[in-house]
Design a protein around this motif. Structure first.
Motif, PDB file in Angstrom:
ATOM      1  N   ASN A 292       6.496 -11.737 -19.948  1.00 12.42           N
ATOM      2  CA  ASN A 292       5.111 -11.516 -19.531  1.00 12.42           C
ATOM      3  C   ASN A 292       4.426 -10.420 -20.347  1.00 12.42           C
ATOM      4  O   ASN A 292       3.306 -10.042 -20.066  1.00 12.42           O
ATOM      5  CB  ASN A 292       5.045 -11.174 -18.038  1.00 12.42           C
ATOM      6  CG  ASN A 292       5.807  -9.902 -17.696  1.00 12.42           C
ATOM      7  OD1 ASN A 292       6.561  -9.392 -18.512  1.00 12.42           O
ATOM      8  ND2 ASN A 292       5.617  -9.395 -16.504  1.00 12.42           N
ATOM      9  N   VAL A 293       5.130  -9.897 -21.362  1.00 12.46           N
ATOM     10  CA  VAL A 293       4.542  -8.907 -22.259  1.00 12.46           C
ATOM     11  C   VAL A 293       4.148  -9.620 -23.547  1.00 12.46           C
ATOM     12  O   VAL A 293       4.966 -10.289 -24.160  1.00 12.46           O
ATOM     13  CB  VAL A 293       5.544  -7.774 -22.575  1.00 12.46           C
ATOM     14  CG1 VAL A 293       4.914  -6.771 -23.531  1.00 12.46           C
ATOM     15  CG2 VAL A 293       5.975  -7.087 -21.303  1.00 12.46           C
ATOM     16  N   SER A 294       2.887  -9.500 -23.957  1.00  9.40           N
ATOM     17  CA  SER A 294       2.436 -10.195 -25.157  1.00  9.40           C
ATOM     18  C   SER A 294       3.046  -9.555 -26.400  1.00  9.40           C
ATOM     19  O   SER A 294       3.390  -8.377 -26.411  1.00  9.40           O
ATOM     20  CB  SER A 294       0.913 -10.148 -25.249  1.00  9.40           C
ATOM     21  OG  SER A 294       0.458  -8.802 -25.286  1.00  9.40           O
ATOM     22  N   PHE A 295       3.171 -10.344 -27.444  1.00 13.70           N
ATOM     23  CA  PHE A 295       3.784  -9.861 -28.682  1.00 13.70           C
ATOM     24  C   PHE A 295       2.894  -8.809 -29.324  1.00 13.70           C
ATOM     25  O   PHE A 295       1.682  -8.953 -29.391  1.00 13.70           O
ATOM     26  CB  PHE A 295       4.005 -11.029 -29.646  1.00 13.70           C
ATOM     27  CG  PHE A 295       4.718 -10.622 -30.903  1.00 13.70           C
ATOM     28  CD1 PHE A 295       6.097 -10.650 -30.955  1.00 13.70           C
ATOM     29  CD2 PHE A 295       4.025 -10.184 -32.012  1.00 13.70           C
ATOM     30  CE1 PHE A 295       6.773 -10.269 -32.102  1.00 13.70           C
ATOM     31  CE2 PHE A 295       4.677  -9.804 -33.160  1.00 13.70           C
ATOM     32  CZ  PHE A 295       6.060  -9.850 -33.210  1.00 13.70           C
ATOM     33  N   ALA A 296       3.504  -7.737 -29.812  1.00 12.03           N
ATOM     34  CA  ALA A 296       2.792  -6.718 -30.570  1.00 12.03           C
ATOM     35  C   ALA A 296       3.609  -6.408 -31.806  1.00 12.03           C
ATOM     36  O   ALA A 296       4.822  -6.231 -31.732  1.00 12.03           O
ATOM     37  CB  ALA A 296       2.595  -5.451 -29.732  1.00 12.03           C
ATOM     38  N   ALA A 297       2.957  -6.392 -32.958  1.00  6.87           N
ATOM     39  CA  ALA A 297       3.679  -6.233 -34.218  1.00  6.87           C
ATOM     40  C   ALA A 297       4.212  -4.824 -34.409  1.00  6.87           C
ATOM     41  O   ALA A 297       5.155  -4.618 -35.171  1.00  6.87           O
ATOM     42  CB  ALA A 297       2.770  -6.605 -35.380  1.00  6.87           C
ATOM     43  N   ALA A 298       3.623  -3.843 -33.737  1.00  7.49           N
ATOM     44  CA  ALA A 298       4.039  -2.460 -33.953  1.00  7.49           C
ATOM     45  C   ALA A 298       4.293  -1.748 -32.632  1.00  7.49           C
ATOM     46  O   ALA A 298       3.690  -2.082 -31.616  1.00  7.49           O
ATOM     47  CB  ALA A 298       2.977  -1.694 -34.742  1.00  7.49           C
ATOM     48  N   VAL A 299       5.198  -0.804 -32.665  1.00  6.81           N
ATOM     49  CA  VAL A 299       5.427   0.066 -31.518  1.00  6.81           C
ATOM     50  C   VAL A 299       5.533   1.499 -32.014  1.00  6.81           C
ATOM     51  O   VAL A 299       5.886   1.752 -33.172  1.00  6.81           O
ATOM     52  CB  VAL A 299       6.718  -0.293 -30.742  1.00  6.81           C
ATOM     53  CG1 VAL A 299       6.637  -1.687 -30.167  1.00  6.81           C
ATOM     54  CG2 VAL A 299       7.947  -0.154 -31.617  1.00  6.81           C
ATOM     55  N   LEU A 300       5.214   2.417 -31.133  1.00  9.61           N
ATOM     56  CA  LEU A 300       5.431   3.827 -31.409  1.00  9.61           C
ATOM     57  C   LEU A 300       6.241   4.389 -30.253  1.00  9.61           C
ATOM     58  O   LEU A 300       5.731   4.601 -29.154  1.00  9.61           O
ATOM     59  CB  LEU A 300       4.099   4.588 -31.542  1.00  9.61           C
ATOM     60  CG  LEU A 300       4.247   6.084 -31.873  1.00  9.61           C
ATOM     61  CD1 LEU A 300       4.917   6.266 -33.230  1.00  9.61           C
ATOM     62  CD2 LEU A 300       2.906   6.795 -31.860  1.00  9.61           C
ATOM     63  N   ALA A 301       7.530   4.593 -30.506  1.00 15.68           N
ATOM     64  CA  ALA A 301       8.412   5.153 -29.488  1.00 15.68           C
ATOM     65  C   ALA A 301       8.290   6.674 -29.522  1.00 15.68           C
ATOM     66  O   ALA A 301       8.260   7.283 -30.595  1.00 15.68           O
ATOM     67  CB  ALA A 301       9.848   4.726 -29.745  1.00 15.68           C
ATOM     68  N   GLN A 302       8.224   7.279 -28.341  1.00 20.39           N
ATOM     69  CA  GLN A 302       8.051   8.737 -28.252  1.00 20.39           C
ATOM     70  C   GLN A 302       9.027   9.320 -27.247  1.00 20.39           C
ATOM     71  O   GLN A 302       9.283   8.721 -26.206  1.00 20.39           O
ATOM     72  CB  GLN A 302       6.619   9.056 -27.801  1.00 20.39           C
ATOM     73  CG  GLN A 302       5.545   8.443 -28.680  1.00 20.39           C
ATOM     74  CD  GLN A 302       4.429   7.806 -27.880  1.00 20.39           C
ATOM     75  OE1 GLN A 302       3.722   8.488 -27.151  1.00 20.39           O
ATOM     76  NE2 GLN A 302       4.270   6.498 -28.009  1.00 20.39           N
ATOM     77  N   ALA A 303       9.572  10.467 -27.580  1.00 19.58           N
ATOM     78  CA  ALA A 303      10.422  11.206 -26.659  1.00 19.58           C
ATOM     79  C   ALA A 303       9.833  12.604 -26.514  1.00 19.58           C
ATOM     80  O   ALA A 303       9.734  13.353 -27.489  1.00 19.58           O
ATOM     81  CB  ALA A 303      11.858  11.286 -27.175  1.00 19.58           C
ATOM     82  N   VAL A 304       9.417  12.946 -25.305  1.00 21.90           N
ATOM     83  CA  VAL A 304       8.837  14.265 -25.027  1.00 21.90           C
ATOM     84  C   VAL A 304       9.952  15.178 -24.511  1.00 21.90           C
ATOM     85  O   VAL A 304      10.562  14.899 -23.476  1.00 21.90           O
ATOM     86  CB  VAL A 304       7.708  14.167 -23.993  1.00 21.90           C
ATOM     87  CG1 VAL A 304       7.142  15.550 -23.693  1.00 21.90           C
ATOM     88  CG2 VAL A 304       6.614  13.226 -24.493  1.00 21.90           C
ATOM     89  N   VAL A 305      10.221  16.256 -25.235  1.00 20.33           N
ATOM     90  CA  VAL A 305      11.301  17.184 -24.892  1.00 20.33           C
ATOM     91  C   VAL A 305      10.692  18.554 -24.584  1.00 20.33           C
ATOM     92  O   VAL A 305       9.874  19.055 -25.363  1.00 20.33           O
ATOM     93  CB  VAL A 305      12.310  17.317 -26.048  1.00 20.33           C
ATOM     94  CG1 VAL A 305      13.441  18.259 -25.675  1.00 20.33           C
ATOM     95  CG2 VAL A 305      12.867  15.945 -26.417  1.00 20.33           C
TER      96      VAL A 305
END
Length: 482
Positions: A292-305
């Motif tokens: 149910n999530v549409s395709f996206a060509a890019a992602v930006l993964a983030q980790a807040v520390v």
């Protein structure tokens, strides 16, 4: 100096009763001031607060806070504890965020290796530098608003941009095979082949010698839904100008495919953030998101520390690919697992083999079950019959007409037939009619009756592929059982 050290220790012990920390027994591990078994920034907070005069510590805390063992707890111990924390492997607390996007992607991002590109940023200026190469100015500015100067006062941000080529995530869909042996892997838009100059015959059957129902003009376009190959002699299902039949696949040219496909939806999730010897390692997993999530060509993964937890000279990303979610996504769960298990067990490949398995006297024992059709469902009836065998190949199934028919109905559906469990009535020896169940299969617009119970009781093959109104077995349909 010795007296001063002793005085400091005595004053600390005397003031312990007013400490804001509860009196407890602490493990005598140098640096573990809060006694939680780990040396972390939480211990550093306590030590810095004590040195700055914000609060007191207990006698036991004083012992483990004297890192350099000079009997004084001061700024030198703060420095020593910071070094001790830097030398201690640990898992950092973090908040994981993944944003998906189709717009604002630069060519540099498309060339970025999935394993590379992760970095740590500690200010808005560093964030702008880290993102500007891969995203448009508009995208970068949105992140500068999200992570402003106030954010970087308290936190460190680890970012990982990634690109997924949409073409690489288009997979073959579920293959559908129908009763004639054709499947939908050949589905698509076609036109007549280069050797067709008079027109292409639409045949009544899957053979070149069958009657011609119509003609497709040279150069015309038409859709083929199912076929059994592409060579001369193989045939495809077609409807043209209202005429349905079969065309020889050796005389057609495919223009485009409509064979079933699905698009896997790639994503990245941050699994852990760990510190060791001056390096923070971020472990992330590439996986397929839910459908149910549409395709996206890019992602930006983030980790807040939290900044107080981050003591490192560098950060690195380790991205692993897992097939677990992919397999779960692409594997279709069988709607009739007990029927499939029986078919695999007995190597049942045809409709006749399925019918014999559900109606032969050497594999089925007829017993009374549920007579009221309103209380019966297809799955309930079939499961009852399959479960009575207890998984044994030659064990006899038990049940009434509805059970036998339901088992056969599920098998027929798994073989690709349009099968339905029917509730109706049949003539009784004593006169009148009584409740009865059978299977109806619609083929080429005609409804056929398959009645395992009738075959069992008549000890013959009479119940295989009858038609309604059959003079020997005049059954009457009432409704379908779902």
């Amino acid at each position: 100096m010795n007296n001063k050290k002793l005085l400091s220790f005595v004053l600390s012990a005397a003031m312990a009763a007013t400490s804001i920390f509860p009196a407890t027994v602490y493990a005598a591990v140098s640096g573990d001031i809060n006694g939680d078994g780990a040396i972390t920034s939480a211990d550093l907070d306590i030590l810095q607060g004590y040195v700055l005069g914000k609060h007191d510590i207990t006698q036991e805390q004083f012992k483990v806070a004297d890192i350099n063992a000079d009997q004084v707890v001061d700024v030198y111990d703060v420095t020593a504890l910071r070094k001790k924390i830097l030398a201690t492997d640990r898992t950092l607390s973090f908040k994981s965020v993944t944003d998906r996007m189709n717009d604002g992607i630069t060519d540099a991002l498309k060339k970025l290796d999935l394993q590379a590109g992760g970095t740590v940023v500690k200010s808005t200026a560093e964030l702008k530098t880290a993102l500007s190469l891969y995203f448009s100015e508009t995208v970068v500015n949105n992140y500068l608003k999200k992570y402003d100067d106030n954010f970087f006062k308290e936190s460190v941000l680890l970012v990982k941009p990634a690109y997924f080529d949409p073409a690489k995530f288009t997979k073959n869909g579920t293959l559908t095979k129908i009763s004639c042996g054709c499947d939908n892997s050949y589905a698509g838009l076609y036109t007549t082949g280069p050797t067709v100059d008079q027109g292409l015959n639409i045949r009544k059957e899957h053979t070149a010698g069958s009657a011609a129902l119509g003609l497709i003009p040279p150069g015309a376009k038409f859709n083929i839904t199912y076929a059994n190959g592409t060579k001369d002699g193989n045939f495809g299902h077609v409807t043209y100008n209202g005429v349905s039949g079969y065309v020889n696949m050796g005389y057609v040219t495919k223009l485009s495919s409509t064979a079933p496909t699905y698009v896997a939806v790639p994503d990245i999730k941050v699994d852990s953030v760990k510190y060791s010897k001056g390096t923070v390692t971020v472990s992330a997993t590439e996986y397929n998101a839910s459908s149910n999530v549409s395709f996206a060509a890019a992602v930006l993964a983030q980790a807040v520390v939290p900044k107080k937890d981050y003591y490192a000279s560098k950060a690195q990303w380790t991205v692993t690919t897992t097939s677990t979610t992919t397999t779960t996504t692409t594997t279709t769960t069988c709607a009739y697992p007990l029927a499939k298990a029986r078919m695999d067990q007995k190597n049942i490949k045809t409709l006749k083999e399925a019918f014999v398995d559900c109606s032969s006297s050497d594999t089925v024992t007829y017993v009374e079950w549920e007579k009221d059709a309103s209380k019966i469902s297809l799955t309930k009836a079939a499961d009852y019959g399959f479960n009575t065998r207890n998984g044994k190949p030659e064990a006899k199934a038990q049940g009434n007409c509805y059970v036998l028919a339901a088992m056969f109905c599920e098998m027929a559906r798994l073989l690709g037939y349009d099968a339905h469990l029917i509730n109706g009535r049949c003539p009784l020896r004593a006169g009148g009619y009584g409740p009865h169940g059978w299977v109806e299969i619609i083929e080429n617009g005609t409804a056929y009756v398959y009645d395992p119970d009738y075959t069992l009781e008549s000890k013959g093959d009479n119940g295989f592929r009858l038609t309604y109104g059959h003079t020997v077995w005049p059954i009457q349909k009432i409704s379908e059982i779902k």
